[in-house]
Scaffold this motif. Structure first.
Motif, PDB file in Angstrom:
ATOM      1  N   UNK A  59      -3.904   7.123 -12.534  1.00  0.00           N
ATOM      2  CA  UNK A  59      -3.578   6.244 -13.281  1.00  0.00           C
ATOM      3  C   UNK A  59      -2.116   5.734 -13.489  1.00  0.00           C
ATOM      4  N   UNK A  60      -1.274   6.763 -13.780  1.00  0.00           N
ATOM      5  CA  UNK A  60       0.019   7.056 -13.765  1.00  0.00           C
ATOM      6  C   UNK A  60       0.652   6.707 -12.571  1.00  0.00           C
ATOM      7  N   UNK A  61       0.167   6.802 -11.420  1.00  0.00           N
ATOM      8  CA  UNK A  61       1.431   6.072 -10.872  1.00  0.00           C
ATOM      9  C   UNK A  61       1.226   4.438 -10.305  1.00  0.00           C
ATOM     10  N   UNK A  62      -0.050   4.007 -11.200  1.00  0.00           N
ATOM     11  CA  UNK A  62       0.467   2.335 -11.056  1.00  0.00           C
ATOM     12  C   UNK A  62       1.592   1.481 -11.860  1.00  0.00           C
ATOM     13  N   UNK A  63       1.920   2.845 -12.615  1.00  0.00           N
ATOM     14  CA  UNK A  63       3.580   2.843 -13.456  1.00  0.00           C
ATOM     15  C   UNK A  63       4.833   2.158 -12.335  1.00  0.00           C
ATOM     16  N   UNK A  64       5.682   1.720 -12.471  1.00  0.00           N
ATOM     17  CA  UNK A  64       6.722   1.903 -12.024  1.00  0.00           C
ATOM     18  C   UNK A  64       7.544   2.955 -12.480  1.00  0.00           C
ATOM     19  N   UNK A  65       7.988   3.437 -10.993  1.00  0.00           N
ATOM     20  CA  UNK A  65       9.055   4.228 -11.348  1.00  0.00           C
ATOM     21  C   UNK A  65      10.291   4.927 -12.465  1.00  0.00           C
ATOM     22  N   UNK A  75      16.263  17.827 -13.556  1.00  0.00           N
ATOM     23  CA  UNK A  75      14.346  18.307 -14.751  1.00  0.00           C
ATOM     24  C   UNK A  75      14.046  16.419 -14.843  1.00  0.00           C
ATOM     25  N   UNK A  76      14.480  15.602 -15.128  1.00  0.00           N
ATOM     26  CA  UNK A  76      13.626  14.936 -15.781  1.00  0.00           C
ATOM     27  C   UNK A  76      12.681  13.788 -14.441  1.00  0.00           C
ATOM     28  N   UNK A  77      13.600  14.299 -13.218  1.00  0.00           N
ATOM     29  CA  UNK A  77      12.679  13.605 -12.214  1.00  0.00           C
ATOM     30  C   UNK A  77      11.317  14.795 -11.736  1.00  0.00           C
ATOM     31  N   UNK A  78      12.318  16.179 -12.518  1.00  0.00           N
ATOM     32  CA  UNK A  78      10.729  17.041 -11.525  1.00  0.00           C
ATOM     33  C   UNK A  78       9.647  16.815 -12.567  1.00  0.00           C
ATOM     34  N   UNK A  79       9.959  16.296 -14.260  1.00  0.00           N
ATOM     35  CA  UNK A  79       9.016  15.954 -15.211  1.00  0.00           C
ATOM     36  C   UNK A  79       8.138  14.777 -15.033  1.00  0.00           C
ATOM     37  N   UNK A  80       9.419  13.902 -14.508  1.00  0.00           N
ATOM     38  CA  UNK A  80       8.077  12.327 -13.605  1.00  0.00           C
ATOM     39  C   UNK A  80       7.675  12.584 -12.344  1.00  0.00           C
ATOM     40  N   UNK A  81       7.387  13.089 -12.278  1.00  0.00           N
ATOM     41  CA  UNK A  81       7.081  13.432 -10.896  1.00  0.00           C
ATOM     42  C   UNK A  81       5.692  14.574 -11.203  1.00  0.00           C
ATOM     43  N   UNK A  82       5.240  15.079 -12.428  1.00  0.00           N
ATOM     44  CA  UNK A  82       4.512  15.718 -12.491  1.00  0.00           C
ATOM     45  C   UNK A  82       3.362  14.854 -13.440  1.00  0.00           C
ATOM     46  N   UNK A  83       4.024  13.815 -14.261  1.00  0.00           N
ATOM     47  CA  UNK A  83       2.932  13.246 -14.901  1.00  0.00           C
ATOM     48  C   UNK A  83       2.236  12.293 -13.745  1.00  0.00           C
ATOM     49  N   UNK A  84       3.419  11.609 -12.761  1.00  0.00           N
ATOM     50  CA  UNK A  84       3.021  11.060 -11.870  1.00  0.00           C
ATOM     51  C   UNK A  84       1.287  11.564 -11.379  1.00  0.00           C
ATOM     52  N   UNK A  85       0.852  12.223 -11.010  1.00  0.00           N
ATOM     53  CA  UNK A  85       0.362  12.689 -10.718  1.00  0.00           C
ATOM     54  C   UNK A  85      -0.911  12.855 -11.782  1.00  0.00           C
ATOM     55  N   UNK A  86      -0.906  12.432 -13.036  1.00  0.00           N
ATOM     56  CA  UNK A  86      -2.368  11.959 -13.775  1.00  0.00           C
ATOM     57  C   UNK A  86      -2.800  10.491 -13.315  1.00  0.00           C
ATOM     58  N   UNK A 105      11.226   6.412 -18.120  1.00  0.00           N
ATOM     59  CA  UNK A 105      11.422   6.351 -19.886  1.00  0.00           C
ATOM     60  C   UNK A 105      10.338   7.010 -20.570  1.00  0.00           C
ATOM     61  N   UNK A 106       9.539   6.777 -20.424  1.00  0.00           N
ATOM     62  CA  UNK A 106       8.178   7.398 -20.873  1.00  0.00           C
ATOM     63  C   UNK A 106       8.229   9.011 -21.278  1.00  0.00           C
TER      64      UNK A 106
END
Length: 489
Positions: A326-332, A313-324, A337-338
């Motif tokens: 500039x979000x991919x600039x954040x480390x995994x 669940x956390x992985x799927x949520x993170x994968x979605x957010x990283x498609x915003x 965490x956020x």
């Protein structure tokens, strides 16, 4: 198309939602089934089954649970599996063709809310299990139960974050073990139920709070399973993109997700019928019926069992957010965490509202995902000839065929709105009070149908004549051998 190889490695593609080349998709039938089944077979099934217990007895509830689970996964499979498996993309990326690159942020939000919503339920279960265990051994006073649930739930979030830092493959490799633990625990709960009241006692138990209308009870029970399985909209795309064949993914997904939830929910159904005020949650029942030793062992299993699914669940949520942007600039590490901060707040301070949260949450799933499924089914099968322009899915400016109007597809949003209005008219997502003809049609299927029809009419009257949205166009990218596999199912 060589976008994936130029953008980065396989791991980067996994973490950022980039398309996977056919040569990079190593999951076969068994791996897809295990990933689907391990995600489905979680202790949230206890809450789903407990909800059915409000409306139907054991016999009718069993049929409704299994049928509703399969109906829900039917919509999701038709909407996401062919396109995601064909091009190696996830569900959010696929929705850009219907909503536009900016409009797809809505589907990203839906994915985040659904995945984290289920994870919150799992974290609350962990807190309840440990609280019950400590109270049973006399370590914790009953007065501090709610504090224990919140603290343990938040600690579980940090444990999941520590594990998921190791990457998606670690998440998937632990799934089958977790699924076996949940299945074994469900069997023990059933045996303890039979020991307590006998088979006849389970079969003779009456529904907890049924409507006077039998048809309304059936439709309500079906709807909770349909809506619950609609939440796999995000998970199906994330899993089947790792398999090079849409056809070979079909039955593993249907059986793993569909029957996985259905079978897992039966334990919650029977517990909800037999154990008063349990709502399907067996934590207190395990100790009272099995004794401190057996109950304690099972509660430890309950603590372990949710780790794998919460990780997904956390992985799927993170994968979605990283498609915003500039979000991919954040480390995994910082992304996960956020993404998990809202879960920490809800679990830490509002865990006692879990039952109310669950009923509204399940209705939200139907309100949100049923219209989306209807739109995607019509778009893929009737309008686009089962083809996407893959490069356009990853372009965010006017060079994309799916840019529409300022990055939004007005027809797509009109269709979504029509479906949402249809659902809410048929079934109030807060009070769960229905209006005719809900008792004959449920709410999710009419919502999907209305959205699909509105989208079809709008595309034929406005989008296709205007030459926007990529309708009627094909490019060499559509048939690139590395990304496509075969005619879609």
């Amino acid at each position: 198309m060589t976008a994936t190889t130029s953008l980065g490695s396989y791991q980067l593609a996994e973490e950022n939602g980039w398309p996977l080349l056919r040569s990079e998709r190593g999951f076969g039938k068994v791996a897809i089934f295990l990933a689907a089944f391990s995600a489905a077979m979680a202790t949230w099934c206890f809450s789903i089954g407990g909800f059915v217990a409000y409306y139907l007895n054991a016999g009718a509830g069993t049929f409704a649970t299994l049928a509703g689970a399969l109906l829900g996964i039917l919509l999701v499979t038709l909407a996401t599996l062919p396109m995601c498996a064909k091009y190696g993309i996830d569900s959010v990326v696929a929705s850009r063709a219907q909503l536009g690159p900016r409009g797809s942020y809505l589907s990203l939000l839906l994915v985040y809310c659904s995945a984290m919503g289920w994870s919150i339920i799992l974290f609350i279960y962990k807190g309840r299990a440990l609280a019950e265990l400590l109270i049973s051994f006399g370590v914790l006073d009953e007065r501090y139960r709610s504090w224990c649930v919140g603290i343990v739930g938040v600690a579980a979030v940090f444990l999941v974050l520590a594990l998921i830092r190791k990457g998606p493959e670690y998440v998937r490799s632990r799934g089958p073990v977790i699924a076996v633990i949940v299945a074994a625990m469900s069997l023990v709960v059933l045996l303890l139920l039979v020991q307590r009241v006998g088979v006849a006692g389970v079969l003779d138990a009456v529904a907890v709070a049924p409507y006077d209308d039998a048809a309304g009870n059936w439709a309500s029970a079906l709807e909770v399973l349909i809506a619950s399985n609609l939440s796999w909209w995000a998970y199906v795309g994330a899993i089947v993109r790792t398999n090079p064949s849409a056809r070979t993914s079909l039955w593993p997904v249907v059986i793993g997700f569909g029957l996985g939830v259905g079978i897992g929910s039966l334990t919650g159904l029977y517990t909800g019928l037999v154990v008063e005020d349990s709502a399907g949650d067996p934590t207190s029942f395990l100790v009272s019926q099995g004794g401190v030793v057996i109950g304690g062992i099972m509660l430890v299993f309950l603590l372990i069992a949710n780790i794998g699914t919460a990780m997904m669940g956390v992985y799927a949520s993170s994968l979605a957010v990283r498609q915003l942007p500039g979000a991919s600039r954040l480390s995994w590490k910082w992304t996960i965490f956020w993404v998990s901060v809202p879960a920490m707040i809800i679990v830490g301070f509002f865990a006692n509202s879990a039952e109310t949260f669950f009923t509204v949450f399940v209705a939200f799933l139907g309100v949100a995902f049923a219209p989306m499924c209807g739109i995607q089914i019509v778009d893929w099968y009737l309008l686009r000839g089962q083809r996407f322009e893959v490069q356009s899915l990853f372009l965010r400016d006017k060079t994309s065929s799916y840019y529409y109007v300022a990055g939004f597809n007005p027809v797509g949003f009109a269709a979504l709105a029509a479906g949402v209005v249809t659902y809410i008219y048929l079934l109030d997502p807060v009070t769960y009070v229905y209006r005719p003809p809900f008792q004959f049609l449920t709410a999710s299927f009419p919502a999907a149908f209305v959205s699909g029809v509105v989208y079809l009419v709008g595309a034929l009257l406005f989008l296709r004549p205007s030459g926007i949205g990529g309708y009627g166009r094909t490019t060499a990218a559509d048939t690139e051998a590395d990304l496509s596999t075969e005619p879609a199912v």
